[in-house]
Design a protein around this motif. Structure first.
Motif, PDB file in Angstrom:
ATOM      1  N   HIS A 102      19.688 -26.723 116.272  1.00 39.94           N
ATOM      2  CA  HIS A 102      19.420 -25.577 115.273  1.00 39.94           C
ATOM      3  C   HIS A 102      20.250 -25.811 114.036  1.00 39.94           C
ATOM      4  N   ASN A 103      19.509 -25.726 112.685  1.00 42.03           N
ATOM      5  CA  ASN A 103      20.145 -25.882 111.605  1.00 42.03           C
ATOM      6  C   ASN A 103      20.420 -24.430 111.183  1.00 42.03           C
ATOM      7  N   GLY A 104      21.406 -24.192 110.399  1.00 44.29           N
ATOM      8  CA  GLY A 104      21.548 -23.035 109.673  1.00 44.29           C
ATOM      9  C   GLY A 104      22.782 -22.165 110.077  1.00 44.29           C
ATOM     10  N   ILE A 105      22.756 -20.711 110.118  1.00 43.61           N
ATOM     11  CA  ILE A 105      23.926 -19.964 110.182  1.00 43.61           C
ATOM     12  C   ILE A 105      23.135 -18.669 110.614  1.00 43.61           C
ATOM     13  N   ILE A 106      23.424 -18.193 111.929  1.00 46.79           N
ATOM     14  CA  ILE A 106      23.193 -16.847 112.432  1.00 46.79           C
ATOM     15  C   ILE A 106      24.122 -15.606 112.046  1.00 46.79           C
ATOM     16  N   GLU A 107      23.810 -14.712 111.034  1.00 48.92           N
ATOM     17  CA  GLU A 107      24.938 -13.794 110.741  1.00 48.92           C
ATOM     18  C   GLU A 107      25.044 -12.613 111.666  1.00 48.92           C
ATOM     19  N   ASN A 108      24.110 -12.307 112.475  1.00 46.83           N
ATOM     20  CA  ASN A 108      24.510 -10.990 113.468  1.00 46.83           C
ATOM     21  C   ASN A 108      24.628 -11.737 114.757  1.00 46.83           C
ATOM     22  N   HIS A 109      25.146 -12.873 114.766  1.00 54.69           N
ATOM     23  CA  HIS A 109      25.438 -13.778 116.065  1.00 54.69           C
ATOM     24  C   HIS A 109      26.621 -12.878 117.031  1.00 54.69           C
ATOM     25  N   ASP A 110      27.702 -12.174 116.372  1.00 53.90           N
ATOM     26  CA  ASP A 110      28.696 -11.422 117.099  1.00 53.90           C
ATOM     27  C   ASP A 110      27.963 -10.369 117.796  1.00 53.90           C
ATOM     28  N   GLU A 111      27.112  -9.365 117.117  1.00 56.10           N
ATOM     29  CA  GLU A 111      26.384  -8.472 117.530  1.00 56.10           C
ATOM     30  C   GLU A 111      25.720  -8.889 119.053  1.00 56.10           C
ATOM     31  N   ILE A 112      24.809  -9.901 118.887  1.00 56.79           N
ATOM     32  CA  ILE A 112      23.901 -10.311 119.987  1.00 56.79           C
ATOM     33  C   ILE A 112      24.973 -11.030 120.976  1.00 56.79           C
ATOM     34  N   ARG A 113      25.752 -11.641 120.698  1.00 57.12           N
ATOM     35  CA  ARG A 113      26.722 -12.213 121.909  1.00 57.12           C
ATOM     36  C   ARG A 113      27.280 -11.105 122.617  1.00 57.12           C
ATOM     37  N   THR A 114      27.671 -10.081 121.975  1.00 51.94           N
ATOM     38  CA  THR A 114      28.295  -8.934 122.842  1.00 51.94           C
ATOM     39  C   THR A 114      27.241  -8.291 124.005  1.00 51.94           C
ATOM     40  N   GLU A 115      25.900  -8.011 123.497  1.00 54.79           N
ATOM     41  CA  GLU A 115      24.941  -7.619 124.313  1.00 54.79           C
ATOM     42  C   GLU A 115      24.669  -8.766 125.372  1.00 54.79           C
ATOM     43  N   LEU A 116      24.643 -10.035 124.957  1.00 51.25           N
ATOM     44  CA  LEU A 116      24.440 -11.158 125.960  1.00 51.25           C
ATOM     45  C   LEU A 116      25.518 -10.994 127.095  1.00 51.25           C
ATOM     46  N   ALA A 117      26.577 -10.904 126.860  1.00 54.32           N
ATOM     47  CA  ALA A 117      27.819 -11.052 127.567  1.00 54.32           C
ATOM     48  C   ALA A 117      27.999  -9.891 128.528  1.00 54.32           C
ATOM     49  N   VAL A 118      27.431  -8.746 128.115  1.00 49.00           N
ATOM     50  CA  VAL A 118      27.432  -7.557 128.999  1.00 49.00           C
ATOM     51  C   VAL A 118      26.399  -7.804 129.754  1.00 49.00           C
ATOM     52  N   ALA A 119      25.122  -8.563 129.649  1.00 51.18           N
ATOM     53  CA  ALA A 119      24.065  -8.756 130.477  1.00 51.18           C
ATOM     54  C   ALA A 119      24.425  -9.983 131.378  1.00 51.18           C
ATOM     55  N   GLY A 120      25.803 -10.701 131.392  1.00 50.57           N
ATOM     56  CA  GLY A 120      26.130 -11.831 132.266  1.00 50.57           C
ATOM     57  C   GLY A 120      26.137 -13.079 131.741  1.00 50.57           C
ATOM     58  N   TYR A 121      25.767 -13.396 130.492  1.00 53.36           N
ATOM     59  CA  TYR A 121      25.687 -14.555 130.051  1.00 53.36           C
ATOM     60  C   TYR A 121      27.111 -15.115 129.596  1.00 53.36           C
ATOM     61  N   VAL A 122      27.641 -16.399 130.029  1.00 52.45           N
ATOM     62  CA  VAL A 122      28.921 -16.896 129.832  1.00 52.45           C
ATOM     63  C   VAL A 122      28.733 -17.996 128.708  1.00 52.45           C
ATOM     64  N   PHE A 123      29.422 -17.769 127.624  1.00 51.78           N
ATOM     65  CA  PHE A 123      29.251 -18.704 126.736  1.00 51.78           C
ATOM     66  C   PHE A 123      30.419 -19.750 126.806  1.00 51.78           C
ATOM     67  N   THR A 124      30.010 -20.873 126.490  1.00 48.53           N
ATOM     68  CA  THR A 124      30.943 -22.081 126.721  1.00 48.53           C
ATOM     69  C   THR A 124      31.212 -22.851 125.303  1.00 48.53           C
ATOM     70  N   SER A 125      30.679 -22.280 124.254  1.00 47.16           N
ATOM     71  CA  SER A 125      30.756 -22.911 123.125  1.00 47.16           C
ATOM     72  C   SER A 125      31.408 -21.645 122.082  1.00 47.16           C
ATOM     73  N   ASP A 126      31.884 -22.173 120.757  1.00 49.86           N
ATOM     74  CA  ASP A 126      32.057 -21.308 119.857  1.00 49.86           C
ATOM     75  C   ASP A 126      30.853 -21.216 118.765  1.00 49.86           C
ATOM     76  N   THR A 127      29.769 -21.491 119.127  1.00 47.78           N
ATOM     77  CA  THR A 127      28.639 -21.473 118.088  1.00 47.78           C
ATOM     78  C   THR A 127      27.847 -20.062 117.871  1.00 47.78           C
ATOM     79  N   ASP A 128      27.288 -20.050 116.858  1.00 47.77           N
ATOM     80  CA  ASP A 128      26.336 -19.160 116.863  1.00 47.77           C
ATOM     81  C   ASP A 128      25.080 -19.665 117.532  1.00 47.77           C
TER      82      ASP A 128
END
Length: 617
Positions: A102-128
């Protein structure tokens, strides 16, 4: 910023991906990686925090081969430079294995991250980026194929992106998408490709398709298909790039910055070809509607960043003096965040080497909205024909600098200045403020400019000697007056960018208002001394420096009668070039920065923390 190369080929494509990454190193990066399908059908990512050469060594040691793969160079935005944040990002669970760059910046990544975490996804990076990867994965788990999963994901994203994605159980194609960041298709005889930049694919093909905003593309071995933002499958024109592999090779030079500095007489001649060969200058150089637009233009607004901003500042002097039209120059990254007053019949000019500079594109969009209904027209001066900036502007002027690989801009800057001077003459002529004799004189000066530039470049041996005195310096001060003050600013920027010496620039008349307090024997002062109406004023300013034990390094025109003395070093340029003098005085400043960087042992072409194509805010 960042670079993407992806390939579906009929043979091992790993060497092609590595070669493409090397061609994209100029864009700036702090990590790199490759994603590929292994022999046992898994998506695998190989990453490195070193240069592309180190990644290549890792891959060769493991004897990695693949016929489908994606590759990336990353310039850190979300998350520090670290292996956990390097691309490709992998999402591998519930029977679905995929990876993404990916090149660029996703501005609403925090919102989507929260949804995915609730769905059980585990994040291993700090990236959007990882947010996108898991969101696409979630769509795939729900039963969508990769193409549809990417398309549905793009509907959720806010921000800028160019992506390439591959999935283990769909092993014969790659999906790409773009919004606000460049991505193109390379059409080859032995496969099809995606890349951020044509230069990455020149060893394989010169046939390219420039994707438009919102396009989602699928490439396979012998086919491709493009879906527009509206959801329809569409055809896009195939272009044959005029670039050659030789254009992005070093040849006999030690660094790209050195090569590109010495290419300037040639690329300036190319940029001015339609002007210098003509008996008169025409508004048609800027588009079919330019004559009518320029007739009604009452104000000019120029939007630019970095080096292009300095070119815009020079243009303000030219346009206001010769064409007598008021000019406002704005830093693009600041313009849209303040309240400004729109004016009727404004010509909005944007400058960018790549035409993909995010701040400049956003500023253009803001200016168009602000001036809506007020008779404004947009004009872009750019080096890339199919760039976003060009496509969003009504009028255009394409410079012919060719690919500029070194992060510190050289030939893109001087060709921008040439384009802006041509614009100045056209505006003045349309406004009946340019006589026939003046037009002929200026055209003659433009014809002579490449020769004059070549003569200035012959000063390189003297500048090499000066550079030795800057090796152990930590600070420098650049001075100029009038139209040469922006050139002093550009000289200071170059020294900062590639030598890491702290450098500032001032209008020389401002010395006594503060900067003089910094001057002592440890701070070199570089002055631009053209033989113009301000030369005597400048000489007085230089005496102020010497009286405080400042060490002077002066680039002077002949007949300025500035002589070398203790603490005063002088290099004489050819005779004063009149209004075009700023272009000539740019060259020795570039060479001084270059040779100082070489002497200090810095990474000239890829200075730390910087990127060439700034496609994020």
């Amino acid at each position: 910023m960042c670079g993407i190369v992806a390939a579906v080929g009929s043979r091992n494509i790993v060497p092609l991906l590595i070669d493409g990454l090397k061609k994209l190193e100029y864009r700036g990066y702090d990590s790199t990686g490759i994603g590929y399908l292994s022999a046992d059908g898994r998506v695998v990512a190989e990453r490195s925090l070193e240069r592309v050469a180190q990644l290549e060594a890792q891959i060769n040691e493991k004897h990695i081969e693949a016929m489908v793969g994606i590759a990336h160079t990353r310039w850190a935005t979300h998350g520090a430079p670290a292996l956990r944040n390097a691309h490709p990002m992998v999402s591998n669970s519930q029977g679905v294995s995929l990876c993404l760059v990916h090149n660029g910046i996703i501005e609403n990544h925090d919102e989507i991250r929260t949804e995915l975490a609730v769905a059980g996804y585990v994040f291993t990076s700090d990236t959007d980026t990882e947010v996108m990867t898991h969101l696409i994965h979630q769509h795939c788990v729900q039963g969508l194929d990769l193409y549809e999963a990417v398309y549905q994901t793009t509907k959720r994203l806010k921000g800028l992106y160019a992506i390439a994605v591959m999935r283990a159980d769909e092993p014969h194609h790659i999906i790409g998408a773009r919004h606000g960041a460049p991505l193109l298709i390379g059409v080859g005889e032995r496969g099809n490709y995606l890349a951020s930049d044509t230069s990455a694919l020149l060893s394989e093909t010169r046939k390219v398709i420039y994707l438009e905003e919102g396009d989602v593309v699928e490439i396979a071995l012998d086919s491709y298909r493009i879906r527009s933002i509206a959801g329809d499958f569409v055809e896009r024109d195939v272009h044959v790039s005029e670039l050659s592999a030789d254009a992005v090779s070093l040849g006999l030079f030690s660094h790209y910055m050195q090569k590109e500095t010495f290419e300037q007489p040639e690329v300036v001649a190319n940029t001015l070809e339609m002007v210098s060969g003509a008996q008169s200058i025409s508004p048609l150089l800027f588009g079919a509607q330019a004559d009518e637009v320029f007739q009604s233009t009452q104000n000019i607004l120029i939007l630019a960043c970095g080096t292009s901003y300095h070119a815009a500042m020079v243009a303000r002097y030219w346009i206001e003096e010769i064409a007598q039209i008021p000019v406002n120059v704005e830093i693009a990254s600041e313009y849209r965040y303040r309240t400004s007053v729109p004016m009727a019949n404004t010509l909005i000019i944007t400058l960018s080497q790549s035409g993909e500079t995010a701040d400049t594109i956003a500023a253009l969009q803001h200016a168009k909205s602000l001036h809506n209904g007020l008779g404004a027209t947009t004009l872009s001066i750019c080096n890339v024909p199919e760039s976003a900036l060009i496509r969003q502007s009504q009028l255009r002027f394409l410079t012919r600098a060719g690919p500029e690989i070194g992060v510190a801009s050289t030939k893109a800057f001087t060709t921008q200045l040439c384009a802006l001077f041509v614009l100045t003459l056209v505006l003045a002529k349309v406004k009946s403020r340019l006589s026939v004799s003046q037009e002929n004189d200026y055209l003659q000066q433009l014809r002579h400019l490449p020769v004059a530039m070549a003569q200035v470049l012959l000063l390189e041996p003297q500048i090499v000697e000066w550079a030795k005195a800057f090796v152990d310096k930590e600070h420098a001060l650049f001075l100029g007056r009038g139209i040469h003050w922006p050139i002093a600013m550009e000289g200071a920027l170059k020294l900062k960018e590639i030598t890491y010496i702290h450098a500032e620039s001032y209008a020389a008349g401002e010395l006594k208002h503060g900067p003089l307090a910094l001057v002592d024997e440890r701070m070199p002062v570089i002055a631009i001394a053209p033989n113009d109406v301000l030369i005597e004023k400048l000489k007085s300013n230089l005496q102020e420096v010497r009286a405080r034990s400042g060490e002077l390094y002066i680039f002077a025109d002949r007949d300025t009668f500035i002589e070398p003395a203790e603490g005063v070093h002088v290099i004489n340029l050819p005779d004063h070039a009149g209004m075009l003098s700023p272009i000539l005085h740019t060259l020795p400043l570039q060479l001084l920065s270059y040779h100082t960087a070489v002497a200090r042992g810095t990474d000239v072409d890829k200075p730390r923390n910087l990127a060439k194509s700034v496609t994020v805010e």
